[in-house]
Scaffold this active site. Structure first.
Site, PDB file in Angstrom:
ATOM      1  CD  GLU A   1       2.268   6.491  12.046  1.00 25.92           C
ATOM      2  OE1 GLU A   1       1.232   5.868  11.730  1.00 25.92           O
ATOM      3  OE2 GLU A   1       2.357   7.179  13.065  1.00 25.92           O
ATOM      4  CG  ASP A   2       6.425   8.484   8.834  1.00 27.70           C
ATOM      5  OD1 ASP A   2       5.708   8.751   9.816  1.00 27.70           O
ATOM      6  OD2 ASP A   2       7.477   7.834   8.904  1.00 27.70           O
TER       7      ASP A   2
END
Ligand code: MN
Length: 714
Positions: A76-77
């Site tokens: 996600e990051d």
């Protein structure tokens, strides 16, 4: 900051060395990809996945879960992809990280409280593996612990989401400690004043509470010794949020909350009977408060929690809450589902755990023998949420549907107009066919067009009762509309053929009798029945045909009743029935000698038709009766004849005098001449068929007559 050595130290107590290596590798990987990222607190980002992994290792979960905790934010990051995770850590971990990535993209906080249950179910349904949820809950706990670094409005948003979604989710899974931690953390931000007041009082009263706790504990321990039952006694203050809830629900203040402390007896014995034995001696020691005993052993909670609960009047006259359970029950009560995912080797309560799973399975009525843990989970989910899918509206609301539901079901769940005018759907921004089966997490958008209609085919694709009934409703309404139009058309035409106007006749008394006869309630009903083809227009028109064809309807029955004396003179006999009312049908004008049949009209006696009359074929066969002529005296019966001849001078006079020579009255005569051809229409009153035939052949003899025939209205 938690260090990797702390995690590995804990993990090595229950995991093999090979898996410890993988955990270390995941740590290095996570540290590399999160390099340079910082949390709002200013700490390196890595502290977060480390804390999450720390929670998971404390729960003694398997290596894949701990590794997923370390990697949960990487896809996600960071620039990491799920494929890379799979390559480095294998399918299992990649699957868990993929599920976590999906879940992290859903935000719940802004939703109405009433939808929270749907969201909880959706999270569960979307988590193909419960371990995804365990990591997600651990993630949420650490985020809540560091919530103070967020701006105030974000704090409230996240705390609310925690209270409404995640704490109940932990409860659903039976992980009690997570539920309590999440509730207390959320409580702190949602009710800051109440929280600080409560914690101040609890701290202030700690000394006296500890003294009291020790005293009660000792009494119970002595009691257990007397019974020679081994076990532990815990006395702990309840978590803040449950005290707060109790104060609110019962409208009491802190000083009145006697049962601040819950006592817990955890027995070494596996024998359920021991629990009841201890209970009875506790009740002998202190008087039980009536209505406060709960047997969750005989009747476990939905999440399979088992324990005996009772409240007694304690040594100072205060209420005292006591829970009694076995070690296995306690393990389940604290860890719930997570207990199942504990690393298997060296597990001390294997036997107990299997018993618990068995019980859970029974509770959930899952029939299959469970061999594979994944199968267990999917069975569990199925039992908890049978066959449902959860999808989003364009506004982000969640709606639950039975499995197999389509965009049409979705459209009708919004509004029946949206359903009726639905022409297409987009799922996750792509056009899909209307029969597309909705999947968990789909974002559904309906395309409508004003004036568009549902189709009968849709019934094949919908599963919700709402959609089915709405579509059927629409189809029936449409059918009724079109059958009304068709029925009116048919009736107009039929009446016109008899020189009648249906619209004038509908006001007649007669129409009510028709309603009764056909069991209809209204004119619309009658007309649509004609449109459906259940009643023929002729059947309706026949009710008006017996009397004369004047424009205003004549109440036939009344007229007949007024002159019953006319009946016997008509020369008709009906076997077995006397005094029957008889009418001659205007359509075929039967005369003695004609082959005839009678039609029973309710309340109006018998209408006489010729056997070959076209109308009789449309009548209800059950109501046609055999009749015979029974002419005792001569009567005049009207007959319509048509003569075609050359138009020559004096022809009309010749025809008239021929007819008159038979002593027959002419009631009507009309001549039309076109292209030297004369067409004459006569209404004459004859005695019988024999006389008519004589007249017809006599006229036929006349010069210039081309044809002659008896006319029946058709
Ligand atoms: Mn996270």
């Amino acid at each position: 900051m938690l260090r990797i050595t702390d995690i590995l130290d804990k993990a090595q107590s229950y995991l093999p060395a090979k898996e410890l290596e993988m955990i270390e590798k995941a740590y290095i990987y996570s540290a590399t990809v999160h390099q340079g990222q910082v949390r709002l607190s200013g700490e390196p980002y890595l502290t977060h996945p480390m804390e999450v992994a720390g929670i998971l290792v404390d729960m003694k979960l398997d290596a894949a879960t701990i590794i997923s905790g370390l990697l949960h934010d990487t896809v996600e990051d960071t620039l990491t992809t799920q494929e890379q995770v799979e390559k480095e850590f294998g399918k299992d971990v990649a699957f868990l990280v993929g599920g976590l990535t999906k879940l992290s993209r859903i935000s719940f906080g802004s939703q109405e409280e009433r939808l929270a249950e749907n969201f909880r179910k959706m999270i569960l349904a979307m988590s193909a593996d419960i371990r995804i949820l365990l990591v997600r809950l651990a993630d949420r706990i650490h985020n809540m612990r560091t919530l103070q670094y967020h701006p105030p409005d974000r704090r409230i948003y996240i705390a609310k989401e925690t209270m409404e979604i995640y704490a109940p989710l932990a409860n659903r899974l039976g992980i009690n400690w997570m539920k309590m931690v999440l509730e207390d953390l959320a409580f702190k931000y949602l009710y800051p004043e109440e929280y600080s007041d409560l914690s101040r009082r609890i701290v202030k009263t700690k000394q006296s509470r500890d003294r009291y706790t020790d005293e009660v504990k000792n009494v119970i321990i002595r009691e257990l010794e007397k019974l020679s039952i081994k076990g532990e006694v815990e006395g702990r203050a309840k978590h803040f949020y449950s005290i707060f809830k109790k104060m609110q629900e019962q409208h009491i203040n802190f000083d009145e909350v006697y049962d601040l402390i819950a006592f817990r007896l955890i027995l070494d014995s596996d024998n359920v009977k021991t629990c009841y034995e201890v209970l009875s001696s506790v009740h002998a020691l202190w008087k039980p408060v009536p209505g406060r005993f709960k047997d969750y052993i005989a009747m476990p909670k939905a999440n399979n929690y088992q324990s005996l609960h009772t409240t007694v009047i304690g040594p100072y006259g205060e209420r005292l809450e006591i829970q009694i359970r076995t070690k296995a029950m306690h393990e389940w009560a604290e860890k719930g589902i997570a207990a199942h995912w504990k690393y298997k080797e060296g597990r001390t309560f294997e036997h107990d755990e299997d018993t618990q799973i068995k019980k859970l399975r029974e509770t959930l009525e899952v029939q299959q023998e469970i061999k594979d843990p994944r199968e267990f989970m999917s069975n569990l989910k199925l039992a908890l949420f049978p066959e449902e899918v959860y999808v989003f509206t364009p506004n982000g609301d969640v709606r639950a549907f039975p499995k197999g539901a389509t965009p049409i079901d979705f459209a009708y769940s919004i509004h029946s107009d949206v359903g009726n005018q639905c022409i297409g759907a987009k799922v996750n921004r792509n056009i899909v066919p209307l029969k597309y089966a909705l999947q968990n997490g789909d974002r559904v958008e309906i395309i409508t067009q004003i004036g568009h209609h549902p189709s009968k085919d849709w019934l094949k694709y919908v599963v919700t009762t709402r959609a089915i009934s709405k579509i059927k409703n629409w189809i029936n309404l449409e059918k009724k509309k079109s059958s009304l139009a068709l029925g009116r058309d048919l009736l107009d035409k039929e009446f016109k053929r008899h020189g009648l106007k249906f619209t004038n006749l509908v006001k007649a008394e007669e129409i009510k009798k028709i309603f009764v006869e056909y069991g209809v309630n209204s004119l619309d009903d009658l007309v649509s029945q004609v449109g459906y083809g259940r009643i023929s227009p002729k059947q309706v028109v026949n009710h008006f045909l017996v009397e004369d064809t004047s424009k205003t309807p004549v109440p036939v029955l009344e007229k007949v009743k007024k002159k019953p004396e006319a009946v016997p003179s008509l020369g008709i006999s009906l076997t077995g029935i006397d005094d029957v009312m008889v009418k001659f049908a205007k359509c075929c004008n039967p005369i003695p000698g004609d082959d005839i049949a009678g039609y029973i009209s309710r309340g109006r006696g018998i209408t006489v038709h010729t056997r070959n009359c076209p109308h009789i074929k449309n009548l209800d066969i059950d109501r046609i009766v055999d009749i015979d002529w029974n002419v005792r005296e001569k009567h005049a019966y009207p007959v319509h004849i048509k003569i075609v001849s050359d138009d020559r001078k004096g022809i009309l006079t010749e025809i008239s005098s021929t007819i008159s020579s038979f002593d027959v009255n002419i009631s009507y005569a009309q001549v039309e001449t076109i292209d030297m051809i004369a067409t004459c229409n006569f209404m004459i009153d004859v005695n019988d068929l024999k006389q008519l035939n004589q007249i017809l052949s006599a006229i036929k003899q006349l010069k210039s007559v081309k044809s002659i025939e008896r006319i029946r209205k058709s």
